[in-house]
Motif scaffolding. Structure first.
Motif, mmCIF file in Angstrom:
data_model
loop_
_atom_site.group_PDB
_atom_site.id
_atom_site.type_symbol
_atom_site.label_atom_id
_atom_site.label_comp_id
_atom_site.label_asym_id
_atom_site.label_seq_id
_atom_site.Cartn_x
_atom_site.Cartn_y
_atom_site.Cartn_z
ATOM 1 N N GLY A 44 88.803 108.109 37.457
ATOM 2 C CA GLY A 44 88.144 107.294 36.892
ATOM 3 C C GLY A 44 88.379 106.123 36.476
ATOM 4 N N ALA A 45 87.348 105.284 35.575
ATOM 5 C CA ALA A 45 87.712 103.577 34.745
ATOM 6 C C ALA A 45 87.165 102.677 36.598
ATOM 7 N N LYS A 46 87.006 101.815 35.900
ATOM 8 C CA LYS A 46 87.419 100.312 36.958
ATOM 9 C C LYS A 46 88.735 100.536 37.665
ATOM 10 N N GLY A 94 87.101 105.389 39.357
ATOM 11 C CA GLY A 94 86.403 105.860 38.972
ATOM 12 C C GLY A 94 85.011 105.759 40.150
ATOM 13 N N TYR A 95 85.272 104.137 41.164
ATOM 14 C CA TYR A 95 83.572 103.977 42.156
ATOM 15 C C TYR A 95 84.682 103.965 44.119
ATOM 16 N N CYS A 105 87.106 110.768 34.755
ATOM 17 C CA CYS A 105 86.281 109.895 33.454
ATOM 18 C C CYS A 105 85.308 108.465 33.905
ATOM 19 N N LEU A 106 84.357 109.545 34.954
ATOM 20 C CA LEU A 106 83.050 108.901 35.884
ATOM 21 C C LEU A 106 82.134 108.559 34.748
ATOM 22 N N GLY A 107 82.044 108.757 33.477
ATOM 23 C CA GLY A 107 81.141 108.617 32.414
ATOM 24 C C GLY A 107 80.250 110.628 32.378
ATOM 25 N N ALA A 108 79.423 110.960 31.049
ATOM 26 C CA ALA A 108 78.821 112.193 31.674
ATOM 27 C C ALA A 108 77.119 111.489 32.464
ATOM 28 N N LYS A 114 77.418 112.361 35.079
ATOM 29 C CA LYS A 114 77.911 112.208 36.384
ATOM 30 C C LYS A 114 79.173 113.028 36.709
ATOM 31 N N GLY A 153 84.445 110.909 29.721
ATOM 32 C CA GLY A 153 83.447 109.681 29.460
ATOM 33 C C GLY A 153 84.549 108.493 29.321
ATOM 34 N N GLY A 154 84.807 107.211 28.574
ATOM 35 C CA GLY A 154 85.207 106.333 28.393
ATOM 36 C C GLY A 154 86.658 106.851 27.583
ATOM 37 N N ASP A 197 89.061 104.186 29.467
ATOM 38 C CA ASP A 197 88.562 103.002 28.887
ATOM 39 C C ASP A 197 89.616 102.377 27.624
ATOM 40 N N ARG A 252 79.778 101.562 17.831
ATOM 41 C CA ARG A 252 79.233 101.637 19.576
ATOM 42 C C ARG A 252 78.220 100.707 19.856
ATOM 43 N N ARG A 301 73.595 99.767 25.232
ATOM 44 C CA ARG A 301 73.674 101.505 25.709
ATOM 45 C C ARG A 301 72.568 101.574 24.315
ATOM 46 N N ARG A 327 69.812 104.647 25.465
ATOM 47 C CA ARG A 327 70.004 105.426 26.262
ATOM 48 C C ARG A 327 70.928 106.306 24.840
HETATM 49 N N1 UDP Z 1 82.994 105.375 35.717
HETATM 50 C C1 UDP Z 1 83.063 105.405 36.782
HETATM 51 N N2 UDP Z 1 82.484 105.595 38.270
HETATM 52 C C2 UDP Z 1 81.126 105.787 37.595
HETATM 53 C C3 UDP Z 1 80.439 105.190 36.707
HETATM 54 C C4 UDP Z 1 81.321 105.018 35.450
HETATM 55 O O1 UDP Z 1 84.175 105.257 36.717
HETATM 56 O O2 UDP Z 1 80.230 105.166 39.370
HETATM 57 C C5 UDP Z 1 83.679 104.804 34.198
HETATM 58 C C6 UDP Z 1 83.102 103.800 33.434
HETATM 59 O O3 UDP Z 1 84.435 102.746 34.206
HETATM 60 C C7 UDP Z 1 83.894 103.675 32.442
HETATM 61 C C8 UDP Z 1 83.033 105.628 32.196
HETATM 62 O O4 UDP Z 1 82.790 106.295 33.237
HETATM 63 O O5 UDP Z 1 85.401 103.815 32.366
HETATM 64 C C9 UDP Z 1 82.156 105.483 31.651
HETATM 65 O O6 UDP Z 1 82.319 105.235 29.862
HETATM 66 P P1 UDP Z 1 81.500 105.425 29.318
HETATM 67 O O7 UDP Z 1 81.187 105.102 28.034
HETATM 68 O O8 UDP Z 1 79.621 105.197 29.578
HETATM 69 O O9 UDP Z 1 81.289 107.035 29.033
HETATM 70 P P2 UDP Z 1 80.477 108.447 28.122
HETATM 71 O O10 UDP Z 1 79.725 107.508 27.017
HETATM 72 O O11 UDP Z 1 79.149 108.863 29.904
HETATM 73 O O12 UDP Z 1 81.180 109.457 27.740
#
Ligand code: UDP
Length: 242
Positions: A109-111, A137-138, A160-163, A165, A186-187, A190, A213, A220, A223
């Protein structure tokens, strides 16, 4: 055994951070993929309008109340949870336990580059960690990523792809993943990487992490409107049930 608490359609495990980490770490003994999810108010609200997401969340092995909205909601229903358990803290405690056991850890996950940065910082803190793979995560090809995870021999997978997803991805692939514990966080990467700062302790203690946040990431806002929507829905629902 701990109890389950049902809050607006989601069945949470009523556990403290330490208890949650101990339960998760114990699951590593059993040869089966156990799933941990940490739904906050935003995701719980989404799940109240999406039966499949609700089913996915409730079918996880550990469901943690991550977020002050869910904690308040549990009080409104008269079945308070012990405490808010932040997914990022649970993830770190599970890792700390894994430092002793040497279990293989995989970050998904993450960038690009964030997972490596997170692993580097965590290794400084817990030198015994056994990272066996990191993927951003891409990605497009699920099968290729799943093969990489399985070939790495990982025991613990952080997704960690974000919720929502990550919850959907985990539910779709949990049986193909030869790991013993999968956490949707999630994040968290990061945060460990230091790319996104968590709120200072005092904001967290006052239950204002969401506000911190929002100030840091104003995009955000839309959301986060689901937090008041969730609270209203909970109050209405609890009055109706009385
Ligand atoms: N992310 C990812 N792939 C995707 C979309 C998002 O890896 O296709 C990652 C994004 O880079 C970030 C995390 O998912 O690191 C989402 O973080 P966020 O703080 O939005 O988490 P949430 O609040 O959704 O739990």
């Amino acid at each position: 055994m701990h109890e389950k608490v049902s809050i607006y359609g989601i069945s949470y495990d009523n556990v403290t951070l330490t208890e949650a980490a101990a339960i998760a770490s114990d699951m590593l003994i059993e040869e089966k993929n156990h799933v941990v999810v940490t739904p906050n108010a935003e995701i719980a609200y989404l799940a109240s309008k999406d039966e499949e997401l609700c089913r996915i969340i409730n079918s996880a092995d550990i469901v943690i109340a991550d977020g002050i909205g869910v904690v308040y909601a549990s009080k409104i229903y008269g079945t308070p949870v012990k405490e808010k358990v932040a997914g990022v803290e649970l993830g770190e405690l599970v890792m700390r336990n894994a430092e002793e056991t040497g279990n293989g850890i995989f970050f998904l996950g993450a960038k690009p580059g964030v997972g490596e940065l997170a692993a580097g910082k965590l290794s400084e803190k817990y030198p015994g960690l056994n990272f066996v793979g990191i993927r951003d995560g891409y990605f497009k090809d699920d099968a290729e990523v799943i093969s990489a995870i399985n070939e790495s021999g990982a025991d613990i997978l952080y997704v960690c792809l974000g919720a929502p997803k990550q919850e959907r991805w985990i539910a779709e692939h949990r049986d193909e993943l030869n790991v013993r514990l999968t956490l949707g966080l999630g994040g968290a990467l990061d945060s460990w990487a230091g790319v996104v700062k968590r709120a200072p302790e005092i904001w967290i203690r006052l239950g204002l992490e969401w506000l911190y946040r929002l100030i840091r990431e104003p995009k955000r806002f839309v959301r986060m409107l689901s937090l008041p929507k969730y609270m209203f829905a909970v109050i209405f629902d609890s009055l109706r049930k009385r």
